[in-house]
Design a protein around this motif. Structure first.
Motif, short mmCIF file in Angstrom:
data_model
loop_
_atom_site.label_atom_id
_atom_site.label_comp_id
_atom_site.label_asym_id
_atom_site.label_seq_id
_atom_site.Cartn_x
_atom_site.Cartn_y
_atom_site.Cartn_z
N MET A 125 -11.53 32.36 111.27
CA MET A 125 -12.51 33.29 110.68
C MET A 125 -12.82 34.44 111.66
SD MET A 125 -13.17 32.35 107.63
CE MET A 125 -11.46 31.89 107.53
N GLY A 126 -12.93 34.11 112.93
CA GLY A 126 -13.12 35.16 113.93
C GLY A 126 -11.93 36.09 114.00
N GLY A 127 -10.73 35.54 113.86
CA GLY A 127 -9.53 36.38 113.83
C GLY A 127 -9.53 37.33 112.65
N ILE A 128 -9.98 36.84 111.51
CA ILE A 128 -10.08 37.70 110.32
C ILE A 128 -11.09 38.81 110.55
CG2 ILE A 128 -10.83 37.73 107.91
CD1 ILE A 128 -9.55 34.92 107.66
N LEU A 129 -12.25 38.45 111.10
CA LEU A 129 -13.27 39.47 111.37
C LEU A 129 -12.79 40.51 112.38
CD1 LEU A 129 -16.43 37.19 111.49
CD2 LEU A 129 -15.75 38.76 109.66
N GLY A 130 -12.16 40.05 113.46
CA GLY A 130 -11.64 40.98 114.47
C GLY A 130 -10.56 41.89 113.90
N ASN A 131 -9.72 41.33 113.05
CA ASN A 131 -8.67 42.12 112.41
C ASN A 131 -9.28 43.19 111.51
OD1 ASN A 131 -6.00 42.81 111.66
ND2 ASN A 131 -6.16 41.54 109.83
N ARG A 132 -10.32 42.84 110.77
CA ARG A 132 -10.97 43.83 109.90
C ARG A 132 -11.61 44.95 110.71
NH1 ARG A 132 -13.68 40.78 104.75
NH2 ARG A 132 -11.69 40.11 103.88
N LEU A 133 -12.21 44.60 111.84
CA LEU A 133 -12.79 45.63 112.70
C LEU A 133 -11.71 46.60 113.18
CD1 LEU A 133 -15.35 43.66 114.89
CD2 LEU A 133 -15.86 45.41 113.19
N GLN A 134 -10.56 46.05 113.60
CA GLN A 134 -9.47 46.92 114.06
C GLN A 134 -8.96 47.81 112.93
OE1 GLN A 134 -6.36 44.53 115.77
NE2 GLN A 134 -7.27 44.63 117.81
N ARG A 135 -8.77 47.24 111.76
CA ARG A 135 -8.23 48.02 110.63
C ARG A 135 -9.17 49.11 110.17
NH1 ARG A 135 -4.07 45.40 106.97
NH2 ARG A 135 -3.01 44.01 108.39
N ARG A 136 -10.47 48.90 110.33
CA ARG A 136 -11.45 49.91 109.91
C ARG A 136 -11.69 50.96 110.99
NH1 ARG A 136 -15.71 46.76 106.06
NH2 ARG A 136 -14.11 46.09 104.60
N GLY A 137 -11.01 50.83 112.11
CA GLY A 137 -11.09 51.86 113.13
C GLY A 137 -12.16 51.67 114.19
N PHE A 138 -12.85 50.53 114.17
CA PHE A 138 -13.81 50.26 115.23
C PHE A 138 -13.05 49.91 116.50
CE2 PHE A 138 -16.27 49.30 111.41
CZ PHE A 138 -17.39 50.07 111.64
N VAL A 139 -13.34 50.63 117.57
CA VAL A 139 -12.59 50.50 118.80
C VAL A 139 -13.51 49.99 119.90
CG1 VAL A 139 -11.18 51.76 120.48
CG2 VAL A 139 -11.11 52.39 118.08
N PRO A 140 -13.04 49.02 120.69
CA PRO A 140 -13.86 48.57 121.83
C PRO A 140 -14.14 49.74 122.78
CG PRO A 140 -12.06 47.04 121.45
CD PRO A 140 -11.83 48.23 120.56
N SER A 141 -15.27 49.69 123.46
CA SER A 141 -15.72 50.81 124.28
C SER A 141 -14.73 51.17 125.38
CB SER A 141 -17.09 50.51 124.88
OG SER A 141 -17.04 49.37 125.69
N GLN A 142 -13.99 50.21 125.93
CA GLN A 142 -13.07 50.54 127.02
C GLN A 142 -11.85 51.31 126.53
OE1 GLN A 142 -13.65 47.32 126.09
NE2 GLN A 142 -11.76 46.16 126.06
N ARG A 143 -11.62 51.39 125.22
CA ARG A 143 -10.48 52.13 124.70
C ARG A 143 -10.85 53.43 124.01
NH1 ARG A 143 -7.40 48.17 121.17
NH2 ARG A 143 -8.69 46.47 121.81
N ARG A 144 -12.13 53.76 123.99
CA ARG A 144 -12.55 55.01 123.35
C ARG A 144 -12.15 56.20 124.21
NH1 ARG A 144 -18.43 52.94 122.09
NH2 ARG A 144 -17.89 51.56 120.37
#
Length: 146
Positions: A125-144
């Motif tokens: 479930m965490g993998g699904i949530l993390g995947n959705r964040l990536q697909r929607r364009g939310f980027v971790p702060s160290q990669r902005r």
């Protein structure tokens, strides 16, 4: 100076993103393991207390797995989520088993296996949530981009 493993991970797709696994394990240790340890120490007969601690435990593993899946750069969010949750659980459980053996307590192996299946599901479930964040364009702060 850059780490040579960064170049290897970037070149070989499908490799484990160790930094993501560490980040997810750290989040899991902060948010899930206290519920787990508190439940083991409390050993309550109250179904309400046990249920509340169990859901806190599962949500903590989901959060940690989601973190690992979100920040990974290997293109394998589900694997990172499941491995983060399961691996963190197994390490903590190994320590608790060692303590129980040193104290002469009995170990309920079926309960450990049952809980591991819930933890692996929380990792998925965490993998699904993390995947959705990536697909929607939310980027971790160290990669902005700055």
């Amino acid at each position: 100076m850059t780490d040579p493993l960064d170049k290897i991970n970037a070149v070989l797709p499908g490799r484990w993103d160790v930094d993501a696994l560490r980040a997810g394990a750290g989040v899991t240790l902060v948010f899930a393991v206290p519920f787990f340890v508190f439940a083991a120490l409390l050993d309550s007969d109250s179904n309400g207390t046990n249920t509340l601690l169990f859901f806190g435990f599962v949500l903590g593993f989901t959060l940690g797995a989601g973190c690992a899946a979100w920040v990974q750069r290997a293109g394998a969010p589900f694997s990172h989520g499941i491995v983060t949750a399961s691996g963190t659980f197994l390490v903590v459980q190994a320590i608790l088993i060692l303590v129980a053996l040193l104290r002469g307590s009995t170990i309920n192996w079926l309960s450990i296996f049952f809980t591991l299946t819930f933890v692996a599901f929380a990792g998925l479930m965490g993998g699904i949530l993390g995947n959705r964040l990536q697909r929607r364009g939310f980027v971790p702060s160290q990669r902005r981009s700055r």
